[in-house]
Design an enzyme around this catalytic site. Structure first.
Site, PDB file in Angstrom:
ATOM      1  N   HIS A  63       0.855  -1.191   0.000  1.00  0.00           N
ATOM      2  CA  HIS A  63       0.000   0.000   0.000  1.00  0.00           C
ATOM      3  C   HIS A  63       0.891   1.242   0.000  1.00  0.00           C
ATOM      4  O   HIS A  63       2.114   1.145   0.190  1.00  0.00           O
ATOM      5  CB  HIS A  63      -0.930   0.007   1.217  1.00  0.00           C
ATOM      6  CG  HIS A  63      -0.246   0.143   2.532  1.00  0.00           C
ATOM      7  ND1 HIS A  63       0.563  -0.846   3.064  1.00  0.00           N
ATOM      8  CD2 HIS A  63      -0.227   1.166   3.445  1.00  0.00           C
ATOM      9  CE1 HIS A  63       1.031  -0.456   4.239  1.00  0.00           C
ATOM     10  NE2 HIS A  63       0.581   0.765   4.492  1.00  0.00           N
ATOM     11  N   HIS A  65       1.387   3.981   1.961  1.00  0.00           N
ATOM     12  CA  HIS A  65       1.837   4.795   3.069  1.00  0.00           C
ATOM     13  C   HIS A  65       3.354   4.895   2.961  1.00  0.00           C
ATOM     14  O   HIS A  65       4.022   3.962   2.483  1.00  0.00           O
ATOM     15  CB  HIS A  65       1.411   4.208   4.406  1.00  0.00           C
ATOM     16  CG  HIS A  65       0.003   4.561   4.787  1.00  0.00           C
ATOM     17  ND1 HIS A  65      -0.773   3.783   5.622  1.00  0.00           N
ATOM     18  CD2 HIS A  65      -0.769   5.633   4.434  1.00  0.00           C
ATOM     19  CE1 HIS A  65      -1.958   4.358   5.774  1.00  0.00           C
ATOM     20  NE2 HIS A  65      -1.982   5.474   5.065  1.00  0.00           N
ATOM     21  N   ASP A  67       6.018   4.692   4.832  1.00  0.00           N
ATOM     22  CA  ASP A  67       6.988   3.743   5.382  1.00  0.00           C
ATOM     23  C   ASP A  67       7.049   2.449   4.582  1.00  0.00           C
ATOM     24  O   ASP A  67       7.913   1.604   4.831  1.00  0.00           O
ATOM     25  CB  ASP A  67       6.693   3.457   6.859  1.00  0.00           C
ATOM     26  CG  ASP A  67       5.261   3.029   7.122  1.00  0.00           C
ATOM     27  OD1 ASP A  67       4.342   3.571   6.488  1.00  0.00           O
ATOM     28  OD2 ASP A  67       5.051   2.153   7.985  1.00  0.00           O
ATOM     29  N   HIS A 141      -7.202  -1.823   5.988  1.00  0.00           N
ATOM     30  CA  HIS A 141      -6.358  -0.705   6.404  1.00  0.00           C
ATOM     31  C   HIS A 141      -7.020   0.571   5.907  1.00  0.00           C
ATOM     32  O   HIS A 141      -7.859   0.508   4.991  1.00  0.00           O
ATOM     33  CB  HIS A 141      -4.958  -0.883   5.801  1.00  0.00           C
ATOM     34  CG  HIS A 141      -3.889  -0.087   6.464  1.00  0.00           C
ATOM     35  ND1 HIS A 141      -3.655  -0.124   7.820  1.00  0.00           N
ATOM     36  CD2 HIS A 141      -2.957   0.786   5.949  1.00  0.00           C
ATOM     37  CE1 HIS A 141      -2.639   0.673   8.107  1.00  0.00           C
ATOM     38  NE2 HIS A 141      -2.208   1.238   6.997  1.00  0.00           N
ATOM     39  N   ASP A 204       0.299  -3.877   6.859  1.00  0.00           N
ATOM     40  CA  ASP A 204      -0.657  -3.124   7.649  1.00  0.00           C
ATOM     41  C   ASP A 204      -2.111  -3.557   7.444  1.00  0.00           C
ATOM     42  O   ASP A 204      -2.677  -3.389   6.355  1.00  0.00           O
ATOM     43  CB  ASP A 204      -0.525  -1.636   7.319  1.00  0.00           C
ATOM     44  CG  ASP A 204       0.853  -1.103   7.649  1.00  0.00           C
ATOM     45  OD1 ASP A 204       1.760  -1.915   7.866  1.00  0.00           O
ATOM     46  OD2 ASP A 204       1.007   0.125   7.688  1.00  0.00           O
TER      47      ASP A 204
END
Length: 301
Positions: A63, A65, A67, A141, A204
């Site tokens: 995904h 994000h 990080d 998520h 996540d």
């Protein structure tokens, strides 16, 4: 000699620490390399871990994000700088194509390598090779996220005692393996199915059907455990798992080797993640991931 191992490049969650880089993982699989979730700083971690751009055949992003994806720009540019001699394929949630394109072309550089984009938009297989099939499952998520699963085709294990019983030896062993039959004796009569290995990568997410489907029967499960069990409400609110939840998934799925990773910076004692995982009833091999760790995939049974 074939190598199947996980090279851990980073293990932090949203905020890196002095001892944990942002996410990054390389699965070495018989001379092929699949990179998962290259976060910020991955290119430098590759150098420290002895991982070359030439080792990469695929990049899988769960995904968008930061990080899990901010390292894409550097990794893609390094692939081109080093003139990797083979195409590299990138997989990511289709809804995040605009993020991928921004990272791919974040700055000016010379493209020398074919980078093939194959976005993921549904559950199920999305890449099939002679060595493995890659599958995806939707996770839970705040942004669209997919977990990945590698499935090796089943093979056959020759049984010497059955060969001897049928008087098959020498070059005839190769012939029955190649042709499937020899003088009325079938390959099934002198062998048994050897189950292909399975590797799962779950980042996540809250608990959901996709987590369980990815983990089922995995020889190795790499899974986030951002929080400890006492912070389960925080985990649920932010779309994450606790150490106990991740271990319970592995326990119920029959996982052979569990790798916990993606730790919140609020925790300073890795042993507590191990303690909670064991308290959840997982009794298989267990690794609490550390940066630059190498974890062998369990030997085939």
């Amino acid at each position: 000699m074939s190598v199947r191992e996980l090279v851990v490049l980073g293990t932090a969650s949203q905020v890196p620490t002095r001892h944990r880089n942002h996410n990054g993982y390389l699965l070495r699989w018989d001379g092929r390399g699949i990179m998962f979730d290259p976060g910020e700083g991955t290119q430098r971690q590759m150098l420290r871990a002895g991982v070359a751009a030439h080792d990469l055949d695929r990049i899988c992003v769960t995904h968008f994000h930061g990080d899990h994806s901010l390292g894409l720009a550097g990794v893609i540019q390094r692939i081109n700088l080093d003139q990797v001699p083979h195409p590299v394929t990138a997989h990511y949630p289709a809804s995040g194509r605009h993020f991928f394109e921004r990272l791919r072309y974040a700055t000016a550089y010379r493209e020398t390598v074919e980078l093939v984009e194959v976005p993921v938009s549904a559950d199920g297989p999305f890449a099939v090779t002679d060595a493995y099939t890659l599958e995806a499952r939707r996770l839970s998520h705040p942004v669209e996220s997919y977990g990945y699963r590698l499935v090796e085709p089943d093979g056959r294990r020759i049984l010497p005692e059955r060969l001897a019983a049928h008087g098959i030896e020498g070059p005839d062993v190769g012939r029955i393996q190649r042709d499937g039959v020899l003088d009325g004796v079938t390959l099934d009569q002198v062998s048994e199915v050897r189950r292909g290995q399975r590797f799962a990568f779950v980042m996540d997410t809250r608990l959901c059907d996709g987590v369980h489907a990815l983990a089922e029967g995995a020889d190795m499960l790499v899974i986030e455990s951002t929080f400890l069990d006492e912070d389960v409400r925080l985990a649920t609110d932010h779309g994450h798992l606790t150490a106990g939840q991740a271990a319970a998934v592995a326990r119920d799925a029959g996982v052979r080797h569990l790798v916990l990773t993606h730790f919140s910076q609020r925790y300073h004692d890795p042993a507590e993640f191990e303690r909670q995982a064991r308290a959840a009833g997982f009794d298989g091999e267990l690794s609490i991931a550390q940066d630059l760790m190498r974890v062998p995939v369990p030997k085939r049974t």
